[in-house]
Design an enzyme around this catalytic site. Structure first.
Site, PDB file in Angstrom:
ATOM      1  N   PRO A   2      45.205  45.061  35.193  1.00 14.70           N
ATOM      2  CA  PRO A   2      45.032  46.443  35.164  1.00 14.70           C
ATOM      3  C   PRO A   2      43.632  46.981  35.369  1.00 14.70           C
ATOM      4  O   PRO A   2      42.688  46.642  34.816  1.00 14.70           O
ATOM      5  CB  PRO A   2      45.535  46.756  34.163  1.00 14.70           C
ATOM      6  CG  PRO A   2      46.187  45.931  33.330  1.00 14.70           C
ATOM      7  CD  PRO A   2      45.601  44.734  33.933  1.00 14.70           C
ATOM      8  N   GLU A   3      43.330  47.784  36.517  1.00 21.46           N
ATOM      9  CA  GLU A   3      42.055  48.590  36.577  1.00 21.46           C
ATOM     10  C   GLU A   3      42.182  49.986  36.546  1.00 21.46           C
ATOM     11  O   GLU A   3      43.372  50.418  36.042  1.00 21.46           O
ATOM     12  CB  GLU A   3      41.443  48.237  38.256  1.00 21.46           C
ATOM     13  CG  GLU A   3      41.475  46.543  38.216  1.00 21.46           C
ATOM     14  CD  GLU A   3      40.833  46.177  39.755  1.00 21.46           C
ATOM     15  OE1 GLU A   3      40.212  47.174  40.238  1.00 21.46           O
ATOM     16  OE2 GLU A   3      41.306  45.229  40.088  1.00 21.46           O
ATOM     17  N   LYS A  55      38.762  51.395  32.391  1.00 26.18           N
ATOM     18  CA  LYS A  55      40.105  50.779  32.137  1.00 26.18           C
ATOM     19  C   LYS A  55      40.421  50.995  30.948  1.00 26.18           C
ATOM     20  O   LYS A  55      41.367  50.256  30.363  1.00 26.18           O
ATOM     21  CB  LYS A  55      40.196  49.333  32.355  1.00 26.18           C
ATOM     22  CG  LYS A  55      39.377  49.012  33.646  1.00 26.18           C
ATOM     23  CD  LYS A  55      39.242  47.552  33.895  1.00 26.18           C
ATOM     24  CE  LYS A  55      38.119  46.859  34.767  1.00 26.18           C
ATOM     25  NZ  LYS A  55      38.119  45.458  34.819  1.00 26.18           N
ATOM     26  N   ARG A 263      36.069  34.311  40.698  1.00 20.32           N
ATOM     27  CA  ARG A 263      36.955  35.409  41.525  1.00 20.32           C
ATOM     28  C   ARG A 263      36.755  35.332  42.821  1.00 20.32           C
ATOM     29  O   ARG A 263      35.852  34.774  43.522  1.00 20.32           O
ATOM     30  CB  ARG A 263      36.366  36.690  40.761  1.00 20.32           C
ATOM     31  CG  ARG A 263      36.631  36.832  39.230  1.00 20.32           C
ATOM     32  CD  ARG A 263      35.636  37.633  38.820  1.00 20.32           C
ATOM     33  NE  ARG A 263      36.469  38.827  37.878  1.00 20.32           N
ATOM     34  CZ  ARG A 263      35.860  39.886  37.357  1.00 20.32           C
ATOM     35  NH1 ARG A 263      34.743  40.149  37.631  1.00 20.32           N
ATOM     36  NH2 ARG A 263      36.779  40.970  36.994  1.00 20.32           N
TER      37      ARG A 263
END
Ligand SMILES: [Zn+2]
Length: 280
Positions: A2-3, A55, A263
């Site tokens: 979730p961002e 966030k 990432r």
């Protein structure tokens, strides 16, 4: 994970349930100590409109005697708050539940987090807590001058700067790729080499990309589910994230994927060329 758009989707959906709702009882799950930091028994406490920065979800509450308190949530990789009927069975990986009394019925508010990278924190006074201490201004509300100066002062890549929640909060792995593509800026370009016009373009692109994603209920890439357990719709509108090898929508060159620090970064080698002259 979730961002900002996913956290905002959950926040907006919780407003009609949480505003004025009173805690009847609460229950903690099997792994509370890992990430439930100092949450007292909140029976009798009332929620007001939920807030958010970056966030982080911010649930402001008041005790029966009127003392304030705040429940903060960093959703981590897979954290989600959901509302459900108290008769329904609980999902596995539920770590905290509140039975709430709203104006006309009782509902269950549950925090679920299968991967357990999230964190909940209780803050009884106005001092900055651990979570908020490490959370910089929200990308949608940050002042342009502060943003430009912070970017310019750094020798790190613009991608790394945007992911650093202490500098500016709300952006994670998905939207950093989308925002830099929208702005036409190479992810590896150093902050010190970002011009004022480029910094402003990044801010504008952030607004465009994140606002659109909120309107579409967020992106469900790995596990994101909203407050009703539904997936978002923004994932089908992504332009570079997860699309390596596919043609760029603008120039048709294949999108590249680059791994760094565990990432993945996605970008168009032509539209985001490092040598590209910034357009005014
Ligand atoms: Zn392109």
């Amino acid at each position: 994970m979730p961002e900002l758009p996913e956290a905002e989707t959950i926040r907006k959906q919780l407003v009609p349930f949480l505003s004025g709702a009173c805690v009847v009882s609460q229950r903690t799950g099997p792994y509370p100590k890992i990430f439930l930091s100092g949450i007292p028994d909140l029976a009798g406490w009332k929620f007001s409109d939920p807030g958010r920065t970056g966030k982080v979800l911010i649930f402001s509450m008041a005790s029966p005697g009127g003392e304030p308190g705040v429940l903060l949530t960093r959703l981590g990789m897979s954290g989600q708050w959901t509302v459900s009927d108290p008769q329904n069975p609980l999902n596995s990986h539920t770590h905290l539940t509140f039975l709430l009394k709203t104006r006309d019925r009782e509902i269950l508010l549950s925090y679920r987090d299968p991967r357990r990278f999230g964190r909940l924190e209780w803050q009884a006074d106005k001092s900055l807590s651990g979570i908020l201490q490490t959370t910089g201004p929200d990308i949608l509300e940050v002042q342009a001058r502060y943003f430009e100066e912070s970017v310019h002062a750094s020798q790190r890549s613009i991608r790394t700067i945007l992911l650093d929640q202490k500098i500016v909060s709300g952006i994670g792995n998905i939207y950093v790729s989308e925002i830099l593509f929208e702005a036409g800026i190479h992810p590896d370009k150093k902050g010190s080499r970002i011009t004022k016009a480029e910094a402003l373009r990044i801010l504008e692109s952030s607004r465009t990309v994140l606002t659109r994603a909120v309107e579409r209920g967020g992106s469900s890439i790995h596990s994101f589910k909203d407050a009703h357990g539904e997936a978002g719709e923004n994932q089908i509108h992504l332009k570079v994230y997860g699309l390596d090898g596919l043609p760029c929508q603008i120039c048709k060159k294949p999108i590249l994927k680059k791994e760094s620090g565990g990432r993945s970064s996605y970008f168009c080698p032509l539209c985001q060329s490092k040598r590209k002259k910034p357009s005014a």
